[in-house]
Design an enzyme around this catalytic site. Structure first.
Site, PDB file in Angstrom:
ATOM      1  N   HIS A 152     -20.448  24.033   7.979  1.00 41.82           N
ATOM      2  CA  HIS A 152     -19.963  25.351   8.382  1.00 41.82           C
ATOM      3  C   HIS A 152     -21.189  26.161   8.799  1.00 41.82           C
ATOM      4  CE1 HIS A 152     -18.345  29.438   7.679  1.00 41.82           C
ATOM      5  NE2 HIS A 152     -17.130  28.908   7.724  1.00 41.82           N
ATOM      6  N   GLN A 164     -14.849  24.387   0.221  1.00 42.01           N
ATOM      7  CA  GLN A 164     -13.591  23.693   0.544  1.00 42.01           C
ATOM      8  C   GLN A 164     -13.227  22.639  -0.501  1.00 42.01           C
ATOM      9  OE1 GLN A 164     -11.603  24.599   2.932  1.00 42.01           O
ATOM     10  NE2 GLN A 164     -12.987  25.996   3.989  1.00 42.01           N
ATOM     11  N   LYS A 203     -11.006  31.371  -1.452  1.00 41.77           N
ATOM     12  CA  LYS A 203     -10.418  30.110  -0.990  1.00 41.77           C
ATOM     13  C   LYS A 203      -9.777  29.345  -2.148  1.00 41.77           C
ATOM     14  CE  LYS A 203     -13.695  29.434   2.815  1.00 41.77           C
ATOM     15  NZ  LYS A 203     -12.998  29.915   4.006  1.00 41.77           N
TER      16      LYS A 203
END
Lengths: 150, 420
Positions: free
Chosen positions: B137, B217, B240
């Site tokens: 990312h 993630q 998240k």
């Protein structure tokens, strides 16, 4: 007609599949890159201006159906117009996709550009529709080599 | 099958049922978008929040709001205690050795910037190298680029294969005597690839190279044990993983937090200040300048309680099943190509449709009530690696269902119908 069919009208689908003036122009008087970093749309617009008249316009690059069709229709519409007429058309187009034009008559007057009226229902797509126009505007009005819609 | 196996299976089944039944605890999911029931498949961008998290934050502001580590009054003590309890919850969640290895930050991005800034100043000299991977990312690329520019160091990149896996054959040669840190994602946000980070960490450590893992993630989808991984740094964001925005965690081994210089100066990170000399506070407070996001931390604590109750291993099994179903179903849609076909994946289905730009897919799906992400997913180099300007990405959480996958597939057929 649903909002979706209104957005993806046949004119837009046609121009997306078979874009007009989709080529590099070797003898362009100006070339400018337009980029929308949010979705990755990336076009180069070429113009050939003689005096105050746009004698040729072309573009190349990649983007969504709305941005590509818009570049294609734009190229067909502004060719052989004066710079001032092209700028005026950009103003009208901008009002159209922002939903600021009132009444059928005003919209119909824009000819093929009227196909983009449905964009006003999708605020996230206004930038897609305007990318090529912003790029053309930069090519006609300033010394910038690239524009970004962000 | 032994009786204990049966118990385990029964227990697993019970957990699966409790996961399937948890959807109603997420109030946002109970809505219609464009006249269709919302299908929220943009979880890799941010997740929705259970009522328990929303309530915990509201209760904090209604009953306990006060500044921490300062007041002698009861409210301040209560707020301090609640805030510090979350540090212990994070320690348990990651199985860190000590709660003082947990630093609260704004999110994974700030955690990585903190390490780049502080560890970078400590360890990086001209000509040194930093190693990242081709599937990072932007938040695990740009801080290192800034550092490299400042220090005249070089950034090296582990290449990725056509399946979207790290090129493990190329990897060992990239660990050189000048490599000062390996910074790598646990799970790719654009491809869903789960990297074999335990193995990578062992290989890096064998050459004395510390490792930062971007876990943004990973934490919503799987059990993470930082002692078992033996990573030096682990970064993630609360939002998240069903907590609020604006708060995240940097786990760092004590020895690094002791050695590293502060990231920002201000209140709370000092022991004493005079104009001549300031004595810094002990870790983790040395790295927490200013009033932190106390309310956000309380929300993170509630999210951790929620996940512990559901059980991360059960979540992983449930989601693996959902991802396998979605993968099989999407391949029945004409012209679809999946981007990222690693053997081990979590939570992400990135794809393109022949002749249709991802942005147009996104608009048609939105009209059908299906929220997905389109674009480069803040990971431009990985999308470019596959020769694409953009992809469409459906990303899942444990509150998603197979019925939602069916609605998503139906919407993809609609996109084909509308866009030809």
């Amino acid at each position: 007609m649903t909002a979706l069919n209104e957005l993806y009208q046949q004119v837009i689908l046609d121009h997306n599949k078979a874009p007009r003036n989709f080529r590099k122009m070797e003898d362009a008087t100006k070339r400018v890159e337009g980029y929308n970093p949010l979705c990755g749309d990336h076009f180069t617009v070429y113009v050939k201006v003689d005096g105050d008249r746009i004698v040729d316009v072309s573009f190349e690059g990649a983007g969504c159906a709305i941005s590509k069709a818009s570049a294609s229709v734009m190229s067909a519409m502004v060719k052989s117009r004066t710079v001032a007429e092209a700028e005026e058309l950009f103003g009208e187009f901008h009002r159209l996709v922002k939903g600021e034009l009132q009444g059928e008559e005003e919209i119909e007057r824009l000819g093929k550009l009227a196909a983009f009226a449905g964009v006003s229902e999708f605020p996230a797509r206004v930038k897609c529709a305007s990318l090529a126009w912003h790029t053309l505007h930069a090519a006609l009005s300033s010394s910038e080599q690239s524009v970004s819609t962000e | 099958m032994t009786p204990s196996d049966t118990d385990t299976v029964t227990e697993q089944f019970r957990k699966m049922v409790s996961i399937a039944g948890c959807r109603h605890q997420f109030p946002l999911l109970r809505q219609y978008v464009n006249g269709k029931p919302l299908v929220y498949f943009d979880n890799a961008a941010t997740s929705q929040k259970p009522q328990a998290v929303i309530d915990a934050m509201m209760r904090y502001y209604q009953e306990s709001n006060s500044n921490i580590h300062r007041g002698v009054h009861s409210l301040s003590e209560r707020a301090t205690q609640s805030y510090e309890e979350v540090r212990h919850k994070v320690r348990a969640f990651l199985n860190a050795r000590d709660h003082r290895e947990i630093v609260f930050v704004r999110g994974a991005t700030e955690a990585i910037n903190l390490v780049a800034h502080s560890f970078g100043r400590l360890a990086l000299r001209e000509g040194d190298e930093i190693l990242i991977s081709g599937m990072e990312h932007h938040s695990n690329i740009v801080p290192w680029q800034i550092l490299c520019e400042e220090r005249h160091a070089r950034l090296h990149v582990i290449p990725i294969t056509d399946a979207g896996e790290l090129d493990l054959e190329a990897f060992p040669a990239l660990l050189t005597e000048r490599t000062r840190i390996l910074a790598i994602t646990h799970v790719s946000n654009a491809l869903g690839t789960v990297n074999p980070i335990k193995q990578l960490i062992a290989q890096a450590h064998a050459k004395g190279i510390p490792v930062l893992v971007d876990g943004a993630q990973a934490v919503p989808h799987m059990h993470v044990d930082v002692q078992d991984l033996d990573c030096d740094f682990y970064a993630f964001s609360a939002h998240k993983m069903f907590g609020p925005t604006g708060v995240g965690v940097l786990y760092a081994k004590s020895r690094w937090l002791e050695e590293m210089p502060p990231y920002q100066g201000g209140g709370d990170m000092i022991k004493s200040v005079t104009f001549e000399k300031t004595i810094y506070n002990d870790p983790p407070y040395k790295f927490e300048a200013g009033t932190p996001n106390i309310g956000g931390c309380i929300g993170l604590g509630a999210a951790l309680d929620y996940l512990r109750e559901l059980n991360m291993d059960a979540i992983r099994r449930f989601e693996d099943d959902l991802l396998a179903y979605a993968t099989a179903r999407i391949l029945t849609v004409p012209g679809v190509r999946i981007i990222g076909t690693a053997r081990e994946k979590a939570g992400v289905l990135s794809f393109v449709m022949e002749g249709i730009h991802p942005h147009d897919i996104g608009t048609v799906l939105d009209v059908e009530g299906v929220a997905i992400r389109t674009g480069h997913h803040c990971a431009q180099p990985v999308v470019q690696r596959f020769g694409l300007p953009a992809t469409a990405r459906a990303s899942f959480a444990f509150y998603n269902t197979k019925e939602e996958v069916d609605a998503f597939i139906k919407a993809l057929h609609k996109a084909r119908e509308v866009l030809g």
